[in-house]
Write an enzyme that holds these catalytic residues in place. Structure first.
Site, PDB file in Angstrom:
ATOM      1  CE  LYS A   1      18.291  28.352   3.556  1.00 37.82           C
ATOM      2  NZ  LYS A   1      18.361  26.888   3.738  1.00 37.82           N
TER       3      LYS A   1
ATOM      4  CG  ASP B   1      11.691  18.500   0.691  1.00 41.78           C
ATOM      5  OD1 ASP B   1      11.308  17.839  -0.301  1.00 41.78           O
ATOM      6  OD2 ASP B   1      11.489  19.721   0.807  1.00 41.78           O
TER       7      ASP B   1
END
Length: 450
Positions: free
Chosen positions: A117, A229
């Site tokens: 990432k 989220d």
């Protein structure tokens, strides 16, 4: 002079952080690399334009959040991956990207694969920040804080339902744009359409895993954590297990309040009034937000369809109670564990008539694995392979299927320990197997039985 001295001290702290190695606390190297010169809003190098006050404040806020998360410790595990391992990876390919980050797949030099990432320089967060502040390097640094926050959380939170952090690399050679790369457990994206086509037992496993994760988040070492989220795309499957992989939008703060009216939990289709506690926090708001999102994104779709009929009333109770937030996470976990106990023990079958007497058994034989009639949802695309508690339940299933003439309870086991039974329309192809038993309907002709 003072600003130059501060920049020099920041660079020295960065060098000290790099020497701390894998066992160092996250806060030291990460915060040193992203440290802001005080007072001027510069970007950490001579001649850089000052940062706009709004961006500078956002950077300081994210830095404070990161300090708070990292202050409690969370040393890297022995053997954690670092920058040296990152330089040796191969076969790098893009898995996906989001608002802030890009995710890559890479093969390690020593074998195995990881997910990488990094900040998505062309992502929406950086683009929107650049439109507001016209400071690309500062905006990339702002996005880097979110990735560092995720790494900090993954160091502190250890649970089977949270993707594992294998290591990280902080590269300040391109200062002022600090490159941060997290190396994580590699999973496959969660595909809800595919999940809907899997056997109920596998879908129940997904929901139970999610409930156990939310129980952990409600009682974590950092306090109650909410996934702001909360979407299926934030989860991956690793070896058949559900894991949350995106933690940068998680929050350990519960909403502050002065009265109960400040504590309404709003969703697109429902609102829930909550209480304001004596310490000025909305009671249980993080836990309840997670739970209702689990209900609307997972339970509604995965729990009820093709469940064993005797278990459906219990599943309806779970759906109703979580959909109305009458259950907290503790009660929800207990309800799931009750369904699991009933399912594994076979207690839900007690009132069924005994049907196995309608079958003859041929010990020492099994059927040849060939493509036969299909049923849904089957563990095999070649035929009808279902989870059963016992041969008695398999007989009931065979009786309910017009094409079924025989079945065999295989040696294969599901995650609950239940065997898989193979149902077939013809028992003619038999081969010797001392560990097997074939069950054939008595109504079948003698030629079929032999």
């Amino acid at each position: 002079m003072e600003a130059a001295a501060q920049r020099a001290r920041a660079r020295a702290r960065a060098r000290r952080g790099a020497r701390l190695g894998a066992a160092a606390l996250l806060a030291l190297p990460a915060l040193a690399l992203l440290a802001l010169p005080a007072g001027r809003g510069g970007e950490g190098r001579r001649g850089a334009a000052p940062l706009p006050p709004g961006l500078l404040e956002e950077l300081r806020q994210r830095r404070r959040d990161l300090r708070r998360l990292a202050a409690g410790g969370g040393a890297a595990a022995a053997g954690a991956l670092g920058c040296g391992d990152l330089r040796l990876v191969s076969g790098v390919s893009v898995v996906g990207w989001g608002f802030t980050k890009v995710v890559l797949r890479a093969a390690l030099a020593g074998g195995g694969a990881v997910a990488l990432k990094a900040v998505h320089g062309a992502g929406r967060e950086v683009r929107q920040c650049v439109r507001r502040y016209a400071a690309p390097a500062g905006c990339r640094r702002l996005a880097a804080y979110k990735l560092l926050k995720e790494v900090a959380l993954l160091r502190r939170l250890r649970h089977p339902g949270i993707v594992q952090l294998h290591g990280q690399c902080y590269d300040s050679s391109g200062d002022p744009e600090v490159r941060v790369t997290a190396m994580l457990e590699l999973g496959s994206p969660l595909e809800m359409i595919q999940l809907l086509q899997t056997p109920w037992e596998e879908r129940f496993k997904i929901c139970l895993s999610l409930v156990k994760l939310l129980f952990y988040l409600a009682h974590s070492p950092l306090g109650s954590i909410v996934l702001l989220d909360f979407q299926p795309r934030q989860f991956v499957m690793v070896d058949g297990n559900l894991k949350v992989t995106d933690m940068d939008d998680a929050s350990t703060e519960e909403l502050s309040c002065k009265e109960d009216n400040d504590c309404t939990l709003d969703f697109p289709t429902k609102s829930f009034p909550l209480k304001c506690s004596t310490v000025g926090k909305c009671e249980g708001i993080n836990e309840k937000k997670n739970l209702f999102n689990a209900y609307r994104y997972f339970f509604t779709y995965l729990l009820p369809h093709s469940a064993p009929p005797p278990l459906q009333p219990f599943l309806s109770d779970i759906l109703n109670a979580t959909g109305d937030l009458r259950y907290g996470i503790n009660e929800t976990l207990k309800a799931f564990e009750k369904v699991l106990h009933l399912y594994k023990s076979g207690l839900y079958l007690q009132k069924r008539p005994l049907l196995l007497k309608e079958y003859i058994s041929l010990k020492g034989f099994r059927t040849v694995e060939v493509e036969d009639y299909k049923c849904w949802p089957s563990y095999s695309h070649l035929g009808c392979l279902l989870s059963v508690h016992s041969a008695e339940e398999a007989a009931a299933i065979c009786n309910s299927q017009s094409r079924c003439q025989s079945f065999i309870v295989t040696q294969q086991r599901t995650w609950t320990g239940r065997p898989l039974a193979s149902f077939q329309s013809s028992p003619t192809d038999l081969i010797p197997d001392v560990n097997a038993v074939v069950y054939i309907k008595r109504s079948a002709s003698s030629s079929e039985r032999l």
